[in-house]
Design a protein around this motif. Structure first.
Motif, PDB file in Angstrom:
ATOM      1  N   GLN A  29       0.878  -1.089  -0.085  1.00 40.18           N
ATOM      2  CA  GLN A  29      -0.057  -0.111  -0.046  1.00 40.18           C
ATOM      3  C   GLN A  29       0.925   1.178   0.151  1.00 40.18           C
ATOM      4  O   GLN A  29       0.393   2.615  -0.496  1.00 40.18           O
ATOM      5  N   PHE A  30       2.240   1.076   0.244  1.00 36.66           N
ATOM      6  CA  PHE A  30       3.226   2.294   0.292  1.00 36.66           C
ATOM      7  C   PHE A  30       3.816   2.353  -1.026  1.00 36.66           C
ATOM      8  O   PHE A  30       4.151   1.314  -1.538  1.00 36.66           O
ATOM      9  N   PHE A  31       4.184   3.385  -1.332  1.00 37.25           N
ATOM     10  CA  PHE A  31       5.337   3.646  -2.189  1.00 37.25           C
ATOM     11  C   PHE A  31       6.607   3.399  -1.868  1.00 37.25           C
ATOM     12  O   PHE A  31       6.848   3.165  -0.476  1.00 37.25           O
ATOM     13  N   LYS A  32       7.567   3.042  -2.561  1.00 37.33           N
ATOM     14  CA  LYS A  32       8.941   2.581  -2.182  1.00 37.33           C
ATOM     15  C   LYS A  32       9.484   3.296  -1.215  1.00 37.33           C
ATOM     16  O   LYS A  32      10.204   3.091  -0.134  1.00 37.33           O
ATOM     17  N   LYS A  33       9.596   4.697  -1.599  1.00 37.59           N
ATOM     18  CA  LYS A  33      10.206   5.674  -0.895  1.00 37.59           C
ATOM     19  C   LYS A  33       9.655   5.727   0.638  1.00 37.59           C
ATOM     20  O   LYS A  33      10.197   5.816   1.662  1.00 37.59           O
ATOM     21  N   HIS A 100      18.624  -3.183   3.124  1.00 45.36           N
ATOM     22  CA  HIS A 100      17.743  -4.233   3.334  1.00 45.36           C
ATOM     23  C   HIS A 100      16.228  -4.131   3.112  1.00 45.36           C
ATOM     24  O   HIS A 100      15.668  -4.827   2.483  1.00 45.36           O
ATOM     25  N   TYR A 101      15.785  -2.786   3.391  1.00 46.10           N
ATOM     26  CA  TYR A 101      14.398  -2.619   3.081  1.00 46.10           C
ATOM     27  C   TYR A 101      14.093  -2.472   1.622  1.00 46.10           C
ATOM     28  O   TYR A 101      12.749  -2.649   0.992  1.00 46.10           O
ATOM     29  N   LEU A 102      14.995  -1.856   1.049  1.00 45.73           N
ATOM     30  CA  LEU A 102      14.806  -1.665  -0.608  1.00 45.73           C
ATOM     31  C   LEU A 102      14.820  -2.795  -1.074  1.00 45.73           C
ATOM     32  O   LEU A 102      13.846  -3.290  -2.313  1.00 45.73           O
ATOM     33  N   GLU A 103      15.655  -4.016  -0.817  1.00 43.75           N
ATOM     34  CA  GLU A 103      15.760  -5.331  -1.184  1.00 43.75           C
ATOM     35  C   GLU A 103      14.370  -6.017  -0.917  1.00 43.75           C
ATOM     36  O   GLU A 103      13.778  -6.981  -1.603  1.00 43.75           O
ATOM     37  N   LYS A 104      13.834  -5.822   0.317  1.00 41.30           N
ATOM     38  CA  LYS A 104      12.855  -6.682   0.742  1.00 41.30           C
ATOM     39  C   LYS A 104      11.453  -6.176  -0.049  1.00 41.30           C
ATOM     40  O   LYS A 104      10.684  -6.750  -0.351  1.00 41.30           O
ATOM     41  N   TYR A 105      11.472  -4.544  -0.184  1.00 41.94           N
ATOM     42  CA  TYR A 105      10.570  -4.158  -1.048  1.00 41.94           C
ATOM     43  C   TYR A 105      10.524  -4.862  -2.207  1.00 41.94           C
ATOM     44  O   TYR A 105       9.176  -5.223  -2.568  1.00 41.94           O
ATOM     45  N   ASN A 107      11.606  -7.684  -3.411  1.00 39.90           N
ATOM     46  CA  ASN A 107      11.255  -8.753  -3.421  1.00 39.90           C
ATOM     47  C   ASN A 107       9.762  -8.999  -3.199  1.00 39.90           C
ATOM     48  O   ASN A 107       9.119  -9.958  -4.088  1.00 39.90           O
ATOM     49  N   GLU A 108       9.102  -8.437  -2.252  1.00 41.44           N
ATOM     50  CA  GLU A 108       7.607  -8.420  -2.112  1.00 41.44           C
ATOM     51  C   GLU A 108       6.912  -7.897  -3.234  1.00 41.44           C
ATOM     52  O   GLU A 108       5.795  -8.515  -3.637  1.00 41.44           O
ATOM     53  N   HIS A 109       7.383  -6.801  -3.925  1.00 38.42           N
ATOM     54  CA  HIS A 109       6.657  -6.487  -5.098  1.00 38.42           C
ATOM     55  C   HIS A 109       6.767  -7.536  -6.198  1.00 38.42           C
ATOM     56  O   HIS A 109       5.789  -7.750  -7.033  1.00 38.42           O
ATOM     57  N   ARG A 110       7.918  -8.278  -6.404  1.00 39.34           N
ATOM     58  CA  ARG A 110       7.893  -9.128  -7.633  1.00 39.34           C
ATOM     59  C   ARG A 110       7.103 -10.288  -7.096  1.00 39.34           C
ATOM     60  O   ARG A 110       6.285 -10.925  -8.054  1.00 39.34           O
ATOM     61  N   ILE A 111       7.058 -10.801  -5.761  1.00 36.09           N
ATOM     62  CA  ILE A 111       6.039 -11.795  -5.434  1.00 36.09           C
ATOM     63  C   ILE A 111       4.595 -11.402  -5.605  1.00 36.09           C
ATOM     64  O   ILE A 111       3.854 -12.249  -6.319  1.00 36.09           O
ATOM     65  N   LEU A 112       4.052 -10.068  -5.351  1.00 38.93           N
ATOM     66  CA  LEU A 112       2.802  -9.612  -5.693  1.00 38.93           C
ATOM     67  C   LEU A 112       2.555  -9.533  -7.189  1.00 38.93           C
ATOM     68  O   LEU A 112       1.435  -9.960  -7.538  1.00 38.93           O
ATOM     69  N   GLU A 113       3.401  -9.101  -8.016  1.00 38.25           N
ATOM     70  CA  GLU A 113       3.366  -9.287  -9.423  1.00 38.25           C
ATOM     71  C   GLU A 113       3.059 -10.668  -9.955  1.00 38.25           C
ATOM     72  O   GLU A 113       2.148 -10.821 -10.738  1.00 38.25           O
ATOM     73  N   GLU A 114       3.621 -11.383  -9.478  1.00 43.63           N
ATOM     74  CA  GLU A 114       3.484 -12.833  -9.760  1.00 43.63           C
ATOM     75  C   GLU A 114       2.019 -13.265  -9.338  1.00 43.63           C
ATOM     76  O   GLU A 114       1.488 -14.181 -10.223  1.00 43.63           O
ATOM     77  N   TYR A 115       1.703 -12.980  -8.106  1.00 46.14           N
ATOM     78  CA  TYR A 115       0.223 -13.467  -7.643  1.00 46.14           C
ATOM     79  C   TYR A 115      -0.779 -12.762  -8.763  1.00 46.14           C
ATOM     80  O   TYR A 115      -1.536 -13.537  -8.909  1.00 46.14           O
ATOM     81  N   TYR A 116      -0.550 -11.597  -8.975  1.00 45.63           N
ATOM     82  CA  TYR A 116      -1.560 -10.900  -9.657  1.00 45.63           C
ATOM     83  C   TYR A 116      -1.520 -11.411 -11.323  1.00 45.63           C
ATOM     84  O   TYR A 116      -2.472 -11.442 -11.999  1.00 45.63           O
TER      85      TYR A 116
END
Length: 141
Positions: A29-33, A100-105, A107-116
């Motif tokens: 729900q958040f922007f990356k920044k 760390h949090y850039l990589e986490k974001y 990774n989560e963004h990639r997982i969510l794109e695969e889900y969609y």
């Protein structure tokens, strides 16, 4: 008849939902920044509190020495060493937590794109199944 593609896609989606839960959708729900900034600020807040607690623990541990040598201690040097060490660790914390949090974001963004993508594939399969059912119904009339 069971459509194997639907079963595979739905199984993959269920596995992702079970593994990651709603954490990913809440974080997306958040922007990356904003996501990175809020987590870095939380890390820095925790670091500051931990540094102060450690500082007071060191003072209490050495209270006897401090009281006996109260006049002799060079407080300016002690303060500069504390400030320099705090600043150095502060910037190190910022750097590490930001990476760390850039990589986490990402990774989560990639997982969510695969889900969609799986959701879109499933919608396409259901649309094709609906069209086939409609064709069968119209052919029978």
């Amino acid at each position: 008849m069971v459509n194997e593609d639907k079963v595979r896609i739905m199984t993959a989606m269920a596995r992702e939902e079970k593994k990651y839960g709603s954490e990913i959708t809440e974080n997306m729900q958040f922007f990356k920044k904003d996501y990175v900034r809020s987590h870095v600020l939380a890390v820095l807040w925790s670091y500051t509190i931990a540094y102060l607690l450690l500082f007071f623990l060191i003072i209490f541990y050495n209270i006897n020495y401090i009281l006996l040598n109260f006049v002799v201690i060079d407080y300016l040097t002690v303060g500069m060493v504390m400030l320099f060490s705090y600043a150095l660790l502060f910037f190190l914390c910022v750097l590490i937590s930001r990476i760390h949090y850039l990589e986490k974001y990402e990774n989560e963004h990639r997982i969510l794109e695969e889900y969609y993508d799986n959701v879109l594939k499933l919608k396409k399969i259901y649309a094709e199944d609906g069209k086939e059912t409609e064709d069968v119904n119209t052919a029978g009339n």
